[in-house]
Design a protein around this motif. Structure first.
Motif, PDB file in Angstrom:
ATOM      1  N   ARG A 162       5.142  10.949  -4.737  1.00 36.06           N
ATOM      2  CA  ARG A 162       6.280  11.424  -5.519  1.00 36.06           C
ATOM      3  C   ARG A 162       5.818  12.348  -6.645  1.00 36.06           C
ATOM      4  NH1 ARG A 162      10.669   6.555  -6.647  1.00 36.06           N
ATOM      5  NH2 ARG A 162      12.237   7.450  -5.248  1.00 36.06           N
ATOM      6  N   ILE A 163       4.727  11.973  -7.266  1.00 36.18           N
ATOM      7  CA  ILE A 163       4.186  12.836  -8.318  1.00 36.18           C
ATOM      8  C   ILE A 163       3.757  14.169  -7.713  1.00 36.18           C
ATOM      9  CG2 ILE A 163       2.378  13.119 -10.055  1.00 36.18           C
ATOM     10  CD1 ILE A 163       2.325  10.027 -10.260  1.00 36.18           C
ATOM     11  N   SER A 203      -6.787   5.767   0.582  1.00 38.17           N
ATOM     12  CA  SER A 203      -6.462   7.180   0.427  1.00 38.17           C
ATOM     13  C   SER A 203      -5.235   7.394  -0.457  1.00 38.17           C
ATOM     14  CB  SER A 203      -6.218   7.805   1.797  1.00 38.17           C
ATOM     15  OG  SER A 203      -5.109   7.185   2.401  1.00 38.17           O
ATOM     16  N   ALA A 204      -5.196   8.556  -1.098  1.00 41.55           N
ATOM     17  CA  ALA A 204      -4.079   8.925  -1.957  1.00 41.55           C
ATOM     18  C   ALA A 204      -3.428  10.185  -1.402  1.00 41.55           C
ATOM     19  CB  ALA A 204      -4.582   9.159  -3.379  1.00 41.55           C
ATOM     20  N   PRO A 205      -2.374  10.017  -0.606  1.00 44.31           N
ATOM     21  CA  PRO A 205      -1.777  11.166   0.077  1.00 44.31           C
ATOM     22  C   PRO A 205      -0.877  12.001  -0.841  1.00 44.31           C
ATOM     23  CG  PRO A 205      -0.603   9.164   0.653  1.00 44.31           C
ATOM     24  CD  PRO A 205      -1.716   8.760  -0.258  1.00 44.31           C
ATOM     25  N   GLU A 206      -0.978  13.315  -0.718  1.00 51.09           N
ATOM     26  CA  GLU A 206      -0.160  14.210  -1.537  1.00 51.09           C
ATOM     27  C   GLU A 206       1.307  14.146  -1.143  1.00 51.09           C
ATOM     28  OE1 GLU A 206      -0.841  15.896  -4.187  1.00 51.09           O
ATOM     29  OE2 GLU A 206      -2.986  15.426  -4.167  1.00 51.09           O
ATOM     30  N   VAL A 238       0.831  -1.201   0.000  1.00 50.74           N
ATOM     31  CA  VAL A 238       0.000   0.000   0.000  1.00 50.74           C
ATOM     32  C   VAL A 238       0.866   1.250   0.000  1.00 50.74           C
ATOM     33  CG1 VAL A 238      -1.877   1.192   1.134  1.00 50.74           C
ATOM     34  CG2 VAL A 238      -1.610  -1.256   1.434  1.00 50.74           C
ATOM     35  N   PHE A 239       1.873   1.241   0.870  1.00 49.86           N
ATOM     36  CA  PHE A 239       2.751   2.401   0.947  1.00 49.86           C
ATOM     37  C   PHE A 239       3.523   2.575  -0.348  1.00 49.86           C
ATOM     38  CE2 PHE A 239       2.544   1.459   5.646  1.00 49.86           C
ATOM     39  CZ  PHE A 239       1.598   2.452   5.868  1.00 49.86           C
ATOM     40  N   TYR A 240       3.848   1.467  -0.953  1.00 48.60           N
ATOM     41  CA  TYR A 240       4.552   1.493  -2.223  1.00 48.60           C
ATOM     42  C   TYR A 240       3.746   2.256  -3.276  1.00 48.60           C
ATOM     43  CZ  TYR A 240       6.875  -0.492  -6.355  1.00 48.60           C
ATOM     44  OH  TYR A 240       7.541  -0.660  -7.531  1.00 48.60           O
ATOM     45  N   ILE A 241       2.456   1.983  -3.297  1.00 43.19           N
ATOM     46  CA  ILE A 241       1.578   2.646  -4.264  1.00 43.19           C
ATOM     47  C   ILE A 241       1.357   4.100  -3.886  1.00 43.19           C
ATOM     48  CG2 ILE A 241      -0.758   2.679  -5.217  1.00 43.19           C
ATOM     49  CD1 ILE A 241      -0.742  -0.428  -4.638  1.00 43.19           C
ATOM     50  N   GLN A 242       1.085   4.308  -2.608  1.00 44.25           N
ATOM     51  CA  GLN A 242       0.848   5.678  -2.152  1.00 44.25           C
ATOM     52  C   GLN A 242       2.092   6.542  -2.343  1.00 44.25           C
ATOM     53  OE1 GLN A 242      -0.558   4.706   1.812  1.00 44.25           O
ATOM     54  NE2 GLN A 242      -2.664   5.180   1.235  1.00 44.25           N
ATOM     55  N   ALA A 260      -1.001  11.972 -15.985  1.00 45.73           N
ATOM     56  CA  ALA A 260      -1.849  10.839 -16.338  1.00 45.73           C
ATOM     57  C   ALA A 260      -1.702   9.734 -15.302  1.00 45.73           C
ATOM     58  CB  ALA A 260      -1.495  10.322 -17.723  1.00 45.73           C
ATOM     59  N   CYS A 261      -0.483   9.504 -14.886  1.00 47.17           N
ATOM     60  CA  CYS A 261      -0.195   8.476 -13.904  1.00 47.17           C
ATOM     61  C   CYS A 261      -0.856   8.810 -12.571  1.00 47.17           C
ATOM     62  CB  CYS A 261       1.321   8.378 -13.734  1.00 47.17           C
ATOM     63  SG  CYS A 261       1.812   6.923 -12.857  1.00 47.17           S
ATOM     64  N   ARG A 262      -0.804  10.079 -12.230  1.00 44.29           N
ATOM     65  CA  ARG A 262      -1.439  10.546 -11.014  1.00 44.29           C
ATOM     66  C   ARG A 262      -2.931  10.239 -11.038  1.00 44.29           C
ATOM     67  NH1 ARG A 262      -1.815  14.792  -7.119  1.00 44.29           N
ATOM     68  NH2 ARG A 262      -3.913  15.600  -7.381  1.00 44.29           N
ATOM     69  N   GLU A 263      -3.576  10.552 -12.153  1.00 43.38           N
ATOM     70  CA  GLU A 263      -5.010  10.289 -12.275  1.00 43.38           C
ATOM     71  C   GLU A 263      -5.297   8.792 -12.257  1.00 43.38           C
ATOM     72  OE1 GLU A 263      -7.444  12.340 -11.977  1.00 43.38           O
ATOM     73  OE2 GLU A 263      -5.997  13.975 -11.754  1.00 43.38           O
ATOM     74  N   GLY A 264      -4.415   8.035 -12.881  1.00 40.06           N
ATOM     75  CA  GLY A 264      -4.581   6.579 -12.886  1.00 40.06           C
ATOM     76  C   GLY A 264      -4.514   6.019 -11.475  1.00 40.06           C
ATOM     77  N   LEU A 265      -3.483   6.399 -10.753  1.00 39.45           N
ATOM     78  CA  LEU A 265      -3.320   5.905  -9.380  1.00 39.45           C
ATOM     79  C   LEU A 265      -4.484   6.355  -8.502  1.00 39.45           C
ATOM     80  CD1 LEU A 265       0.507   6.544  -8.889  1.00 39.45           C
ATOM     81  CD2 LEU A 265      -0.623   4.308  -8.847  1.00 39.45           C
TER      82      LEU A 265
END
Length: 578
Positions: A465-466, A573-576, A456-460, A558-563
């Motif tokens: 990073r983005i 959640s998707a943390p900034e 999960v942290f890997y994805i977040q 695009a990657c940001r929107e995908g994730l």
RNA sequence: GCGCCCGUAGCUCAGUUGGAUAGAGCAACGGACUUCUAAUCCGUAGGUCACAGGUUCGAAUCCUGUCGGGCGUACCA
């Protein structure tokens, strides 16, 4: 006839709206399939029944292009033509399509398709602008769906077993709504059966014991400590309450407290229901009506012993045994209200009814399905009803199995689990990484220990990073010309990322079709991997090279929107920043 | 006994519905921070897809059998 899977999927893709041909992954796939089919019709007069299985899917190896079709091999026997020749006809059918960059025929008869960079960049641009949700708009609207899950009886806190189902049901609901269904979540509970009597009596016993009495917890009753808490509170408000005179009060109090617990447990995971449906709402009216309907269909019979029991002829419906549905005393066995409940669901006009059950309900649920099918017809039930049955979770702590039983009061609650794991995001994710039908080991020690190097942290982290890049770049490099990006994004990592981004909407749509949220966790991990790889190898911000910076910013956006879209489907959640 | 689900790397699991050389993550070993976040990346090693047959151009995937595990097999839910 090998049509079903392909037909179903083709139909899904076929719902894509027109007018977005140039940057719609859905139209792209249907155009590719149609191009190949047209060519086959022309060249071989290929019968339609074989054509519907002609499709292309994501190819496994990057060396074999972006998409591949193995259909030629299957057609070889039917057409009595060597697969290689069929494949080259199919390949010819794709020439001139704007999103196709190249086609080759390899091996015994594979058609390997490379998507054009221009097309990939235009999809990325659209994804960056509209988000994954925007891309998925093409799938809908699809109508009304209802997902029934958890449906645990209000007798105590939710356990680890319920946790898997709660997370699974919620993720399926999110998946369905992502692809255009209007979804409501429903929780059905049996408040009319004997279990609730036992719970009320268990509460009464604890009250009595607190007052120095010796009333025992009944046979088959509930031993958990939480009932002692309820008893204490109840005595504060109603010191004179007594058993059995105030039976109904004990019942109400117990049910109320149990639901308070359950709702607050679900809240921990951010899950809520649109409706809690009580079995008692169906008694006696709708249940008797259902019995009448079954009766008219000749599917019931009174017990020959004259006791007044009523049986359901399930053996006539292909089930292994007939079952009692109404007891001698007039009460119903749990199957009967369940049948009535499903009839009620059908009558409410849903286009899709999903049941999520644990494997311990398999028998009942097949019986209910059989009865409902007998009354409403195979077509209708097959079309609208889908059942997801998940296997149990075995819980362990450092390799040692934890035994669980609600009635004995020995279990790990959902609340304990979430707090021990340390995060609802991690809990959700871990439960969703396995497909429902697979057994699942959940080692608490591992879940907690690994929380630093968790998927999960890997994805977040990829998402964060983005976020970091965007904070630095501001709005300076936002306006990207897709055509220019197409020319500039040619490094293997960039290409791999573009290709995966293009496939996202289709993957989500297929996961929804199969109600398989674990494919979303997989895809999210894959996307994070692709991004981390790109990020490590290529610098995005290059003040000296604005065109390249803009192109890479497009990739990031695009990657940001995908994730973000994938995490949303998972309820994570998707943390900034992290 | 019977029914349903499962058996894939040391561990936890994927495997695009029958396709090309079976893949990830942990764990192990070896490398990479003067860089937009090293919670990251690169490399190495790890397999008789439980076992035995069958179906066909082609099987981890489909059919049969065996072994092993889970869940059911209530007038409990």
């Amino acid at each position: 006839m090998k049509t079903c899977g392909a037909m179903r999927r083709t139909k899904t893709i076929g719902t894509a709206r027109r007018g977005r041909e140039m940057n719609s992954p859905f139209s792209t796939r249907s155009s590719i399939a149609e191009g190949m089919r047209q060519a086959l019709r022309r060249e071989f007069a290929c019968p339609e029944e074989h054509l519907c299985s002609v499709t292309a899917s994501e190819s496994g190896e990057p060396g074999f292009g972006d998409m591949a079709s193995s259909s030629a091999m299957g057609l070889a026997k039917v057409l009595r033509v060597p697969p290689g020749r069929i494949a080259s006809v199919m390949a010819d059918g794709l020439s001139g399509l704007p999103f196709v960059g190249g086609v080759t025929v390899d091996g015994p008869g594979f058609v390997n398709i490379t998507l054009s960079n221009g097309y990939l960049s235009s999809v990325a641009t659209r994804l960056a602008r509209e988000g994954l949700a925007g891309m998925l708009c093409e799938c809908g609207p699809r109508g009304k769906a209802m997902v029934e899950f958890v449906s645990s009886n209000p007798t105590g806190p939710l356990t680890v077993g319920h946790c898997r189902q709660a997370v699974l049901g919620d993720a399926i609901s999110r998946l369905l709504s992502a692809v255009g269904w209007t979804v409501s979540r429903e929780y059905y509970f049996n408040d009319a059966g004997r279990q609730m009597d036992r719970l009320a009596e268990s509460l009464a016993a604890r009250c009595d014991q607190l007052r120095g009495g010796s009333m025992p917890v009944p046979e088959g009753g509930y031993q958990g400590d939480y009932i002692l808490d309820w008893a204490r509170d109840l005595l504060v408000n109603e010191p004179g309450i007594s058993w059995p005179d105030d039976r109904e009060r004990f019942r109400e109090a117990a049910t109320g407290r149990a639901f308070d617990l359950i709702k607050s447990d679900l809240e921990l995971l951010d899950i809520c229901f649109d409706r809690y449906f009580a079995e008692s709402e169906l008694i006696p009216g709708p249940v008797e009506e259902a019995i009448e309907r079954l009766d008219r269909a000749g599917l019931t019979y009174p017990d020959p012993d004259g006791s007044g029991k009523l049986w359901l002829k399930l053996t006539e419906l292909g089930r292994p045994e007939d079952r009692v549905v109404r007891r001698a005393g007039g009460g119903y066995t749990y199957r009967m209200p369940d049948i009535a409940y499903h009839l009620d669901k059908f009558s409410r006009g849903y286009d899709l009814l999903v049941d999520v059950f644990g494997s311990d309900h398999i028998d009942t649920c097949r019986d209910v399905e059989a009865a409902v099918t007998a009354l409403l017809g195979v077509e209708r039930v097959k079309r609208t009803m889908r059942t997801v049955i998940h296997q149990f979770v075995t819980l362990s702590r450092g390799g040692e199995t934890v035994k669980m039983s609600t009635r004995s009061g020995e279990f790990v609650t959902l609340r304990d689990l979430v707090s021990e794991v340390g995060s609802p995001d991690v809990t959700r994710f871990l439960f969703l990484t396995r497909r429902a039908e697979a057994h699942m080991d959940f080692d608490l020690a591992v879940a907690r220990k690994d929380s630093d190097e968790n998927p999960v942290f890997y994805i977040q982290y990829a998402f964060a990073r983005i976020g970091g890049i965007l904070r630095i770049a501001g709005d300076r490099f936002r306006d990207t010309d897709p055509a220019q990006a197409a020319d500039l994004l040619r490094e293997p990592r960039e290409r791999a990322l573009l290709r995966l981004l293009e496939a996202l909407p289709v993957r989500v749509s297929e996961a929804a079709e199969d109600m398989a949220p674990h494919r979303i966790t997989d895809t999210a991990s894959e996307l994070a991997t692709a991004f981390h790889g790109f990020y490590t190898q290529h610098k995005v911000m290059d003040e000296g090279n604005p065109p390249l910076t803009r192109a890479r910013m497009l990739l990031c956006l695009a990657c940001r929107e995908g994730l973000k879209g994938l995490l949303e489907v998972l309820g994570i959640s998707a943390p900034e920043r992290m």
